[in-house]
Scaffold this motif. Structure first.
Motif, PDB file in Angstrom:
ATOM      1  N   PHE A  66      14.293   2.362   8.142  1.00  0.00           N
ATOM      2  CA  PHE A  66      13.650   3.597   8.391  1.00  0.00           C
ATOM      3  C   PHE A  66      12.276   3.561   7.782  1.00  0.00           C
ATOM      4  CE2 PHE A  66      12.657   7.898   7.164  1.00  0.00           C
ATOM      5  CZ  PHE A  66      12.785   8.597   8.621  1.00  0.00           C
ATOM      6  N   LEU A  67      11.969   2.782   6.760  1.00  0.00           N
ATOM      7  CA  LEU A  67      10.697   2.888   6.217  1.00  0.00           C
ATOM      8  C   LEU A  67       9.939   1.763   6.887  1.00  0.00           C
ATOM      9  CD1 LEU A  67      11.377   3.116   2.401  1.00  0.00           C
ATOM     10  CD2 LEU A  67      10.330   4.889   3.736  1.00  0.00           C
ATOM     11  N   LEU A  68      10.543   0.813   7.151  1.00  0.00           N
ATOM     12  CA  LEU A  68       9.817  -0.188   8.258  1.00  0.00           C
ATOM     13  C   LEU A  68       9.427   0.399   9.539  1.00  0.00           C
ATOM     14  CD1 LEU A  68       8.944  -3.365   8.098  1.00  0.00           C
ATOM     15  CD2 LEU A  68      11.420  -3.629   9.577  1.00  0.00           C
ATOM     16  N   PHE A  69      10.147   1.192  10.023  1.00  0.00           N
ATOM     17  CA  PHE A  69       9.896   1.979  11.309  1.00  0.00           C
ATOM     18  C   PHE A  69       8.667   2.682  10.888  1.00  0.00           C
ATOM     19  CE2 PHE A  69      10.235   5.662  13.843  1.00  0.00           C
ATOM     20  CZ  PHE A  69       9.866   5.337  14.965  1.00  0.00           C
ATOM     21  N   LEU A  70       8.615   3.408   9.843  1.00  0.00           N
ATOM     22  CA  LEU A  70       7.459   4.352   9.667  1.00  0.00           C
ATOM     23  C   LEU A  70       6.053   3.686   9.304  1.00  0.00           C
ATOM     24  CD1 LEU A  70       9.081   7.257   7.391  1.00  0.00           C
ATOM     25  CD2 LEU A  70       8.554   7.333   9.764  1.00  0.00           C
ATOM     26  N   PHE A  71       6.383   2.645   8.564  1.00  0.00           N
ATOM     27  CA  PHE A  71       4.945   1.688   8.358  1.00  0.00           C
ATOM     28  C   PHE A  71       4.742   1.104   9.731  1.00  0.00           C
ATOM     29  CE2 PHE A  71       6.474   1.514   3.665  1.00  0.00           C
ATOM     30  CZ  PHE A  71       5.304   2.101   3.235  1.00  0.00           C
ATOM     31  N   SER A  72       5.268   0.667  10.478  1.00  0.00           N
ATOM     32  CA  SER A  72       4.956   0.134  11.735  1.00  0.00           C
ATOM     33  C   SER A  72       4.383   1.164  12.690  1.00  0.00           C
ATOM     34  CB  SER A  72       5.979  -0.741  12.416  1.00  0.00           C
ATOM     35  OG  SER A  72       7.232   0.247  12.901  1.00  0.00           O
ATOM     36  N   LEU A  73       5.121   2.470  12.561  1.00  0.00           N
ATOM     37  CA  LEU A  73       4.362   3.413  13.427  1.00  0.00           C
ATOM     38  C   LEU A  73       3.073   3.834  12.875  1.00  0.00           C
ATOM     39  CD1 LEU A  73       4.838   5.619  15.444  1.00  0.00           C
ATOM     40  CD2 LEU A  73       5.596   7.170  13.708  1.00  0.00           C
ATOM     41  N   PHE A  74       2.675   3.742  11.402  1.00  0.00           N
ATOM     42  CA  PHE A  74       1.407   3.955  10.936  1.00  0.00           C
ATOM     43  C   PHE A  74       0.374   2.804  11.141  1.00  0.00           C
ATOM     44  CE2 PHE A  74      -1.295   2.950   7.307  1.00  0.00           C
ATOM     45  CZ  PHE A  74      -1.991   4.357   7.361  1.00  0.00           C
ATOM     46  N   PHE A  75       0.852   1.544  11.522  1.00  0.00           N
ATOM     47  CA  PHE A  75       0.139   0.449  11.625  1.00  0.00           C
ATOM     48  C   PHE A  75      -0.269   0.584  13.193  1.00  0.00           C
ATOM     49  CE2 PHE A  75       1.653  -1.445   7.590  1.00  0.00           C
ATOM     50  CZ  PHE A  75       0.443  -1.178   6.965  1.00  0.00           C
ATOM     51  N   CYS A  76       0.721   0.975  13.997  1.00  0.00           N
ATOM     52  CA  CYS A  76       0.203   1.414  15.449  1.00  0.00           C
ATOM     53  C   CYS A  76      -0.929   2.180  15.608  1.00  0.00           C
ATOM     54  CB  CYS A  76       1.509   1.362  16.322  1.00  0.00           C
ATOM     55  SG  CYS A  76       2.638   0.081  16.504  1.00  0.00           S
ATOM     56  N   MET A  77      -0.576   3.352  14.817  1.00  0.00           N
ATOM     57  CA  MET A  77      -1.630   4.478  14.970  1.00  0.00           C
ATOM     58  C   MET A  77      -3.027   3.839  14.458  1.00  0.00           C
ATOM     59  SD  MET A  77       0.337   7.956  14.149  1.00  0.00           S
ATOM     60  CE  MET A  77       0.980   7.394  12.485  1.00  0.00           C
ATOM     61  N   GLU A  78      -2.774   3.029  13.488  1.00  0.00           N
ATOM     62  CA  GLU A  78      -4.286   2.489  13.074  1.00  0.00           C
ATOM     63  C   GLU A  78      -4.963   1.485  14.108  1.00  0.00           C
ATOM     64  OE1 GLU A  78      -6.138   2.877  10.318  1.00  0.00           O
ATOM     65  OE2 GLU A  78      -4.617   4.743   9.603  1.00  0.00           O
ATOM     66  N   LEU A  79      -3.904   0.647  14.603  1.00  0.00           N
ATOM     67  CA  LEU A  79      -4.468  -0.071  15.691  1.00  0.00           C
ATOM     68  C   LEU A  79      -5.063   0.762  16.927  1.00  0.00           C
ATOM     69  CD1 LEU A  79      -5.020  -3.194  16.698  1.00  0.00           C
ATOM     70  CD2 LEU A  79      -2.368  -2.678  17.907  1.00  0.00           C
ATOM     71  N   CYS A  80      -4.423   1.923  17.393  1.00  0.00           N
ATOM     72  CA  CYS A  80      -4.818   2.568  18.361  1.00  0.00           C
ATOM     73  C   CYS A  80      -6.420   3.190  17.744  1.00  0.00           C
ATOM     74  CB  CYS A  80      -4.037   3.726  18.692  1.00  0.00           C
ATOM     75  SG  CYS A  80      -2.583   3.093  19.663  1.00  0.00           S
ATOM     76  N   LEU A  81      -6.317   3.606  16.815  1.00  0.00           N
ATOM     77  CA  LEU A  81      -7.730   4.267  16.165  1.00  0.00           C
ATOM     78  C   LEU A  81      -8.898   3.207  16.256  1.00  0.00           C
ATOM     79  CD1 LEU A  81      -9.111   6.702  14.945  1.00  0.00           C
ATOM     80  CD2 LEU A  81      -8.461   5.393  12.630  1.00  0.00           C
ATOM     81  N   ARG A  82      -8.364   2.116  15.827  1.00  0.00           N
ATOM     82  CA  ARG A  82      -9.446   0.896  15.847  1.00  0.00           C
ATOM     83  C   ARG A  82      -9.917   0.800  17.292  1.00  0.00           C
ATOM     84  NH1 ARG A  82     -11.720  -2.734  12.080  1.00  0.00           N
ATOM     85  NH2 ARG A  82     -12.581  -4.409  13.540  1.00  0.00           N
ATOM     86  N   MET A  83      -9.191   0.442  18.103  1.00  0.00           N
ATOM     87  CA  MET A  83      -9.323   0.234  19.754  1.00  0.00           C
ATOM     88  C   MET A  83     -10.160   1.398  20.161  1.00  0.00           C
ATOM     89  SD  MET A  83      -5.811  -1.705  21.407  1.00  0.00           S
ATOM     90  CE  MET A  83      -5.283  -0.152  21.619  1.00  0.00           C
ATOM     91  N   VAL A  84      -9.955   2.462  19.855  1.00  0.00           N
ATOM     92  CA  VAL A  84     -10.770   3.707  20.318  1.00  0.00           C
ATOM     93  C   VAL A  84     -12.221   3.440  19.938  1.00  0.00           C
ATOM     94  CG1 VAL A  84     -11.164   6.219  19.987  1.00  0.00           C
ATOM     95  CG2 VAL A  84      -8.972   5.237  20.556  1.00  0.00           C
ATOM     96  N   PHE A  85     -12.249   3.173  18.534  1.00  0.00           N
ATOM     97  CA  PHE A  85     -13.627   2.900  17.890  1.00  0.00           C
ATOM     98  C   PHE A  85     -14.438   1.632  18.379  1.00  0.00           C
ATOM     99  CE2 PHE A  85     -12.545   6.388  15.304  1.00  0.00           C
ATOM    100  CZ  PHE A  85     -13.604   7.113  14.675  1.00  0.00           C
TER     101      PHE A  85
END
Length: 110
Positions: A66-85
């Protein structure tokens, strides 16, 4: 007059600055305000009570997943933010190059 041009206000340094604000400070700020948000927003009150009881009932392996899923979700959101910028930086670079080409060709006949 150069101050009023479009590319003066939006520079790569400004975008990089705001990227790090959104990538680092906003998650930390939200984590800090987490108790207040969970207390004041009714949607999160219902979800939080259910999520805590479900999380406490899991065994160690499922908690880890569950924690691994949450951290991977967080890193995917960070990656999307990076791609937008990165896309915005590319867009503004394109704007600068097209502006330079237009000013260079101004007055020349093709």
């Amino acid at each position: 007059m150069n101050f009023l041009r479009f590319n003066t206000f939006i520079a790569q340094d400004v975008l990089i600055f705001f990227y790090y604000i959104f990538a680092i400070l906003v998650p930390l700020f939200l984590w800090y305000l987490r108790p207040y948000i969970l207390e004041k927003v009714s949607f999160f009150q219902a979800v939080d009570k259910g999520a805590i009881s479900v999380y406490k009932d899991l065994d160690k392996e499922k908690k880890f997943l569950f924690l691994l899923f949450l951290f991977s979700l967080f890193f995917c959101m960070e990656l999307c933010l990076r791609m937008v910028f990165e896309a915005m930086i590319g867009y503004f670079d394109m704007h600068n190059y097209l502006y330079e080409i237009a000013t260079h060709l101004k007055g020349k006949s093709i």
